[in-house]
Write an enzyme that holds these catalytic residues in place. Sequence first.
Site, PDB file in Angstrom:
ATOM      1  N   LYS B 165      71.126  54.462 -57.639  1.00  0.00           N
ATOM      2  CA  LYS B 165      72.021  54.154 -56.532  1.00  0.00           C
ATOM      3  C   LYS B 165      71.143  54.124 -55.279  1.00  0.00           C
ATOM      4  CE  LYS B 165      75.197  54.797 -53.179  1.00  0.00           C
ATOM      5  NZ  LYS B 165      74.231  55.069 -52.072  1.00  0.00           N
ATOM      6  N   GLY B 220      69.794  64.618 -51.247  1.00  0.00           N
ATOM      7  CA  GLY B 220      70.546  64.245 -50.055  1.00  0.00           C
ATOM      8  C   GLY B 220      71.231  65.436 -49.415  1.00  0.00           C
ATOM      9  N   SER B 221      72.346  65.162 -48.754  1.00  0.00           N
ATOM     10  CA  SER B 221      73.016  66.206 -47.981  1.00  0.00           C
ATOM     11  C   SER B 221      73.804  67.148 -48.889  1.00  0.00           C
ATOM     12  CB  SER B 221      73.968  65.572 -46.977  1.00  0.00           C
ATOM     13  OG  SER B 221      75.070  64.992 -47.655  1.00  0.00           O
ATOM     14  N   GLY B 224      77.444  65.520 -49.418  1.00  0.00           N
ATOM     15  CA  GLY B 224      77.454  64.417 -50.385  1.00  0.00           C
ATOM     16  C   GLY B 224      77.103  64.889 -51.782  1.00  0.00           C
ATOM     17  N   GLY B 225      76.139  65.792 -51.865  1.00  0.00           N
ATOM     18  CA  GLY B 225      75.717  66.311 -53.157  1.00  0.00           C
ATOM     19  C   GLY B 225      76.822  67.101 -53.827  1.00  0.00           C
ATOM     20  N   GLU B 244      69.271  68.009 -55.141  1.00  0.00           N
ATOM     21  CA  GLU B 244      68.530  68.755 -54.124  1.00  0.00           C
ATOM     22  C   GLU B 244      69.300  68.560 -52.835  1.00  0.00           C
ATOM     23  OE1 GLU B 244      64.387  67.588 -53.370  1.00  0.00           O
ATOM     24  OE2 GLU B 244      64.808  68.320 -51.358  1.00  0.00           O
ATOM     25  N   CYS B 281      62.962  67.848 -46.308  1.00  0.00           N
ATOM     26  CA  CYS B 281      63.780  68.902 -46.895  1.00  0.00           C
ATOM     27  C   CYS B 281      63.077  70.248 -46.809  1.00  0.00           C
ATOM     28  CB  CYS B 281      64.107  68.576 -48.352  1.00  0.00           C
ATOM     29  SG  CYS B 281      62.725  67.882 -49.242  1.00  0.00           S
ATOM     30  N   GLU B 368      72.074  73.785 -41.477  1.00  0.00           N
ATOM     31  CA  GLU B 368      70.892  72.949 -41.276  1.00  0.00           C
ATOM     32  C   GLU B 368      71.167  71.882 -40.206  1.00  0.00           C
ATOM     33  OE1 GLU B 368      69.726  70.903 -44.834  1.00  0.00           O
ATOM     34  OE2 GLU B 368      67.718  70.421 -44.098  1.00  0.00           O
TER      35      GLU B 368
END
Lengths: 501, 501
Positions: B165, B220-221, B224-225, B244, B281, B368
Site C-alpha cells: 500500500k 506509521g502513526s 493509523g496503525g 511500528e 521514528c 509524540e
Amino acid sequence: MIVQGYNPRTGEPIGEPVTETTDSEVDGVVTAAAAAFEAWSTTPAADRAVVLEAVADALDAESELLVATADGETALGVPRLTTELKRTTNQLRLFGEVLREGSYVEATIDSPDPDTVPPRPDLRRVLRPLGTVAVFSASNFPFAFSVAGGDTASALAAGCAVVVKAHSAHPGTSRETARVVTAALAAAGAPEGLFGIVHGVQAGVALVRHPRVRAVGFTGSTGGGRALFDIAQGRPDPIPFYGELGSVNPAVVLPDAAAARPEEIATAFAQSLTMGVGQFCTNPGLLFAPEALVEPLGAAVAASHGGTMLNERMCDSYRSGTDALAAGDLVTEVSTGDRPADGWSVAPRLFTVPLAVFADNVEKLTEEHFGPAALVVTYDDPADLLAVLPKLPGTLTGTVHSDPTEHPLAGQVAEVLRRVAGRLVFNGWPTGVAVAWGMHHGGPWPSTTNPLHTSVGSTSIRRWIAPVTYQSWPDGLLPAELKDGNPLGIPRRVDGVLGTH
Amino acid sequence: MIVQGYNPRTGEPIGEPVTETTDSEVDGVVTAAAAAFEAWSTTPAADRAVVLEAVADALDAESELLVATADGETALGVPRLTTELKRTTNQLRLFGEVLREGSYVEATIDSPDPDTVPPRPDLRRVLRPLGTVAVFSASNFPFAFSVAGGDTASALAAGCAVVVKAHSAHPGTSRETARVVTAALAAAGAPEGLFGIVHGVQAGVALVRHPRVRAVGFTGSTGGGRALFDIAQGRPDPIPFYGELGSVNPAVVLPDAAAARPEEIATAFAQSLTMGVGQFCTNPGLLFAPEALVEPLGAAVAASHGGTMLNERMCDSYRSGTDALAAGDLVTEVSTGDRPADGWSVAPRLFTVPLAVFADNVEKLTEEHFGPAALVVTYDDPADLLAVLPKLPGTLTGTVHSDPTEHPLAGQVAEVLRRVAGRLVFNGWPTGVAVAWGMHHGGPWPSTTNPLHTSVGSTSIRRWIAPVTYQSWPDGLLPAELKDGNPLGIPRRVDGVLGTH
C-alpha cells in the site's frame, strides 16, 4: 462464589470446593508476581534450570496423590495420568536443558563497520523475558497443559513470572499442583510470589486485562479462546496472546495404502480416535479415504470403546453435536462403539460423506465435535482431493498414509497440507505429542491464534522473550550472554557466523 | 478518486496523480500475488537471493531518477535520499546473505527415542513462508520503509508474495520504485504477480481484510496503525500485524557526563534532533538531564536549523502540537531554532519540565510531536529518575550518556530502560539504524504492535515464516533443508546440538 469439582463417573461433587478469586485478589497475585519478576528475570539461566528441576522432582514425589486427585476429577484413569505427569516433569527438565544450552537467547554480536551504508556501530542482541505471564489451564490435560504444564514451564524458564487461571473442571488437582509448585519454588530459593494461581471465569478476564500482565498462554475451546484473545487485543496496550484452540486434524489415506493394509489402518485409526475418549487436541476427526476403506473403518469403530468424558458440558456437547450431525441429511452414520452405562459417558461414532458433498459444506463439516467422533470423506480421484484440501481450516496436524508406490502423490498432499497444518505425520497418527527440540504444536487460525508459535517443545520458550539490542555498551555493563570472550560458553552469532565464540 | 503528490517546498502539486485502487482491483492484485506465491515459496533460497540482488542492482541503476522524484515529493534532499536508497539496496543484499547462510529456517532434527515419555518419533522442523503479505509504506522513508523497503525485502526473502500500500505523500516515487522492482523481478525470472502495489486509504483497508492476505507490515502513526491492527485482529481469522507506531526515544544524561562534556552532548543532541527535520521514528524527543545542561541544550537548539516537513498534515500537526505545549502551564519553552521562510517548514523547539511535574503527567508529556521538538526533563537525584523511568511508554530506543565514573548507575538505568525499549544506546544518539544481524528495531507497545519482532535487520524475516514439523517422513519427501546428510550445508540443530550436520 465457588468452583466445585465433580466425579465424571458419578456426576457427584468431589473434593472441597475452591473459592473464586476476586478482582482485588487477582490484583494482589499479579502485583506479587510482577515484583518477583524483577529478581527472577536477572537470575542466571543455569540457576533457573536448577529451580525447574526441583519443581519436577517435587511433582514426581507427589505423583500418587496428584494422580489420584486428577483421576477423581477427570476420570482419565491412573495409567494415563501417571504418564501425563511424567511427561509434565520431563518437560520441566527439558527446559533445564534448554537453559543450560543457552542458544534460546539468540546472542548476536556485530562488530562496528564505519564504512558500510548506514555505518554500523557495535551491536549486541539478546532475548530477555517479557514480564508476568497469564496461563489458562486446559480441561483435557490436568497436568501437561495445566498448572505446571508447558506454558508455565516455558514461561518460568524464560525468566517470567506466572499466574495460572485454574480450569474449573479440576479445581482440586489445580490446588494440589499449585501447592507442590509453590513449596518447591520456595525451597529452591525462587522469589516469593513468582508463581500464583486464580480461580473462576471473572478472575481469568481480570488477569487478561491487568496492566502488569504482559502475555497470555491459553489452551481450550475456540469460543473461549477467541473471547480472551479479543480482550487481550482490545487493551489500550494489546499484549501477545498465544491460544491453542480447535483443530480437526485431517488424515489422508492414499489409494495404495488403503488397498494394501485396510485392517491395520482401520484398527490404528480407531485406537487413535478413542484414546482418552477422543479428548485430545490432535484427535483425528477427519479422514479422507477411498470408499473401500469405510467398511473396515466402520468395523473397527464398532468394536471400539467409549468412556467417561471430562465434564457434563463436554458430554452434552458431544452428544448433541453428533446427534445433530446424524439427524442432518449431509452425512451418513457408519457405526457406533460401545459406552459405559453410567456417568458422563459417550460412545465413539463414525460418519461418512462423499468428497463432493464435503467440498460444498467444508465450514459446517469441519466443526469440531470434541470427543471420539470422526467423519470419513470418501474420494475416487486423488486429483479431486488435492483440490479440496486447501479449503480446510487451520489445524495442528495433517496426516498422510502412503505406500512407497505413491510417494510422489504423498509429496503433493504434503505440499498442500503444510499450508494448513503445523505438523505433518507420515504413516502414523497425530495423537501423542513428543516434547522435543523439533516439535511444533501449532498451526494457522483457528488451531492457534498465532501460526509462528508452539505450545510444546523447546521453542515454546520463545513466546515469552523479546529482543533487546545493546549499542556500543562497555563490556562491563553488558549481560553475561553478550560479553567479550563468551564467559557462559553459549552458542552465539558473531558477524553473521554461528559458533561458540 | 486520485492520489496527488505535492512539493513540500512550495505546497504545489507535483507529478502525475495516481488513481486510487478499487476493491475489485485490490482483489485482482492479491489473487495474482497468491498465485505467484505457490511458485516463489518453493523456489530454492539461493535462487531467491539472486533475484533480490537483481532488484537491488536495478534500483541502484535508477538512483538518479528515483532520488529526484522522491526529493520533489518529500523535500528530504538529494544527499539524504541517495544514502537512503543505498541503505535500501544494501538491505536487499543483506537478505541475499541471510538466504545463503540458511540458519533463518531453523532446521531442527530429532532422532527417534521410543523409551522417553512420551515416546519420540523422528521429528524435523523447518520454517516456511506464510503466504501473501501486505506492506504499508511510511511517509518519512520513501525508500527504506516504503515500496522496496525492509518489509518488502524481508517478505520476498522469506518466500512470500508482497502487495504494497503506497503512502499518499509520495505516489510518484512509489510508482517509479514499483516499476523498477516489477521489471527487475520479471527479468530475474520471478513469477508474475509476485509483487503488487495499491493506492488509497480504502485499498489499504481492503488489503488487511482480504482472506488471501496472511500477514501485514506497517510503519506509521499510532492512530493509523491501531486502526489497521484492530481490523487485522477483528477478522474471522485474525492475522499477524507487525506495526511500528510512535516512539519517544528517551535519552538519559547522567550527572558526571553532563558536567564533563556539556557542549559536546548539547551539540550532538541538537544534531540528532534536527536530522531530517526530526522526522525519524528514533528521534530523541525526551531528554532526562541535570538542570545545568538546559542552558547549553537551549543554546544548541537556538543555533539549529529547521526545515521543510514531508507534508501539510505533519507540518500543521507539529505546529499546533508544539504551540499547545508552549501555551499550556506544564512546561517552559527554552529555545527555538530557525526555519526556512517558505513551504511546509518548521523550527526546532526545546521545552523543559522538572522531573516531579513530568512524573505526574507522563501520559500527556510523552505524546509524540513528530518533528524536531524535544522536552528536557530535569532531575537532581538519580534515584528519583530510576523511579520515574519505568512509567515511560514502550519505545524503540533508550539512550544513556555516562562517564566511566558512573558506570554502575548507567547499568541500573539500562536495567530499567530495557523493560520499555528495544535498543539501548550508550554515549551516542538513537537516529541512524544500522541494517545488521544484531539490530533490533522494535519495542513494547505503542512503539510496535508486537515486542518480539523487528522491522530492521536479519531477524525481520522471521515475521513472515512459521514452523512446520515433519514426523517420520521418508527422506525423499522432505524439504532439502531437512534431508539426511544436509545437502544444502546449512546450520542445523540435530538432537539438540547446533552445527552444520
